[in-house]
Enzyme design. Structure first.
Site, PDB file in Angstrom:
ATOM      1  N   LYS A   1       0.844  -1.205   0.000  1.00 40.23           N
ATOM      2  CA  LYS A   1       0.000   0.000   0.000  1.00 40.23           C
ATOM      3  C   LYS A   1       0.877   1.252   0.000  1.00 40.23           C
ATOM      4  O   LYS A   1       0.604   2.212  -0.716  1.00 40.23           O
ATOM      5  CB  LYS A   1      -0.951  -0.018   1.212  1.00 40.23           C
ATOM      6  CG  LYS A   1      -2.062  -1.044   1.027  1.00 40.23           C
ATOM      7  CD  LYS A   1      -2.849  -1.345   2.283  1.00 40.23           C
ATOM      8  CE  LYS A   1      -3.759  -2.540   2.024  1.00 40.23           C
ATOM      9  NZ  LYS A   1      -4.467  -3.025   3.211  1.00 40.23           N
TER      10      LYS A   1
ATOM     11  N   ASP B   1     -11.083   2.521   3.439  1.00 39.42           N
ATOM     12  CA  ASP B   1     -11.314   1.081   3.234  1.00 39.42           C
ATOM     13  C   ASP B   1     -12.796   0.815   2.982  1.00 39.42           C
ATOM     14  O   ASP B   1     -13.166  -0.241   2.457  1.00 39.42           O
ATOM     15  CB  ASP B   1     -10.890   0.303   4.490  1.00 39.42           C
ATOM     16  CG  ASP B   1      -9.613  -0.489   4.275  1.00 39.42           C
ATOM     17  OD1 ASP B   1      -9.251  -0.714   3.106  1.00 39.42           O
ATOM     18  OD2 ASP B   1      -8.992  -0.883   5.280  1.00 39.42           O
TER      19      ASP B   1
ATOM     20  N   GLN C   1      -4.760  -1.678   9.413  1.00 41.53           N
ATOM     21  CA  GLN C   1      -4.595  -3.000   8.797  1.00 41.53           C
ATOM     22  C   GLN C   1      -5.202  -4.088   9.689  1.00 41.53           C
ATOM     23  O   GLN C   1      -4.899  -4.164  10.875  1.00 41.53           O
ATOM     24  CB  GLN C   1      -3.100  -3.275   8.542  1.00 41.53           C
ATOM     25  CG  GLN C   1      -2.825  -4.556   7.799  1.00 41.53           C
ATOM     26  CD  GLN C   1      -3.386  -4.555   6.372  1.00 41.53           C
ATOM     27  OE1 GLN C   1      -3.235  -3.591   5.632  1.00 41.53           O
ATOM     28  NE2 GLN C   1      -4.055  -5.629   5.993  1.00 41.53           N
TER      29      GLN C   1
END
Ligand code: NAP
Length: 280
Positions: free
Chosen positions: A52, A119, A96
């Site tokens: 990422k 997200d 995460q």
């Protein structure tokens, strides 16, 4: 075979588009920024985070990495997220997953400001998506919509079947296909006579996590087959939920594993970051 949907190329195109948008934002004095929070030492999570950050570097998005030890208390992580929520230079926040067992993931996701939830996992983002309000779309299903559209396939009026009903893939996928005017059926492990449903699908999204589960007999001739699965076959080799060898001869379009849906998730994350920076 010319029916393969090239996720590597499409994700690269999207990252290049994002790069151009970032340059435009920079010219207006806006510096899109993604904060990535990683708790603990899970090796797979480290790889995901590294990828990422690499994509941020490529597109010109500023990234801020926050690495916390595995024994971090829930309250400490929540405090960190609140801090990032309040920081006007941070446009997107990504924590995460998975998190260590002492931390309630739902609580953390709920704490992320929905306007920074790149997200698209928070209940507010999911709710906005469900009722057609602007908000962040969960990256993997949003990437699948791009794969289908950029292959020149119209979703409008198509019989779309999703197998799998997880919160991160199946359910948001259903909402997004519905938004595109698909006629959507969602199947799961309790579905009776699955084949009778999948074999009617114009667009089939397989997201069950079972290696090579779907065979040619499960598919309609000419169908668009999207394989979300990231599984291991009997030799430990990466494969999808679809038996690519047999299905690719029958499908109109098919995504390979690897190189199909996988690369899209990070590209869409980058797109969401730019959207966040444009909105704030
Ligand atoms: P998940 O949370 O484990 O959900 C699996 C879903 O499949 C559940 O809804 C389950 O039904 C259903 N299912 C399982 N076996 C079935 C069967 N035999 N027939 C019908 N339905 C069945 O999985 P997920 O997180 O959505 O992930 C699915 C796959 O996609 C995994 O391989 C994962 O690694 C991959 N994935 C890839 C990406 C990417 O970027 N490419 C992103 C996310 C996930 P019930 O609800 O009834 O249990």
């Amino acid at each position: 075979m010319n029916n393969i949907i090239d996720g590597k190329k499409i994700s690269q195109d999207i990252k290049d588009e994002v790069k151009a948008e970032v340059a435009q934002l920079n010219a207006r004095g806006v510096e899109p920024c993604l904060a990535v929070v990683l708790v603990g030492d899970d090796p797979a999570s480290h790889v995901y985070v590294r990828n990422k950050i690499k994509a941020c570097d490529y597109t010109g998005i500023r990234s801020v990495s926050i690495n916390l030890p595995a024994d971090t208390e829930e309250s400490e992580l929540l405090e960190k997220v609140e801090e990032l929520n309040a920081d006007p230079s941070v446009h997107g926040i990504l924590v995460q997953l998975p998190l260590p067992p002492q931390i309630d993931e739902d609580k953390v996701i709920n704490t992320i400001d929905p306007d920074k939830d790149v997200d698209g996992f928070s209940p507010i983002s999911v709710g906005r998506l469900s009722i057609g309000l602007p908000g962040f779309k969960s990256c993997t299903p949003a990437g699948i919509i791009e794969l289908i559209k950029r292959s020149g396939v119209s979703i409008d009026g198509k019989n779309c079947v999703i197998v799998g009903r997880s919160n991160i893939v199946g359910k948001p996928m259903a909402m997004l296909l519905l938004r595109e005017n698909g006629t959507v059926t969602v199947c799961h492990s309790h579905t009776k006579d699955l084949r009778s449903i999948t074999s009617q699908a114009d667009i089939l999204v397989a997201a069950i996590g079972k290696p090579k589960y779907f065979k040619a007999d499960d598919i309609k001739e000419g169908a668009v087959v999207i394989d979300v699965g990231m599984d291991r076959d009997e030799n430990g080799k990466l494969c999808g939920d679809v038996d690519f060898e047999s299905v690719s001869n029958k499908a109109g379009y098919i995504t390979p594993v690897p190189g199909g849906v996988g690369p899209m998730t990070i590209a869409m994350l980058m797109k969401n970051c730019v959207e966040a920076a444009e909105r704030l």
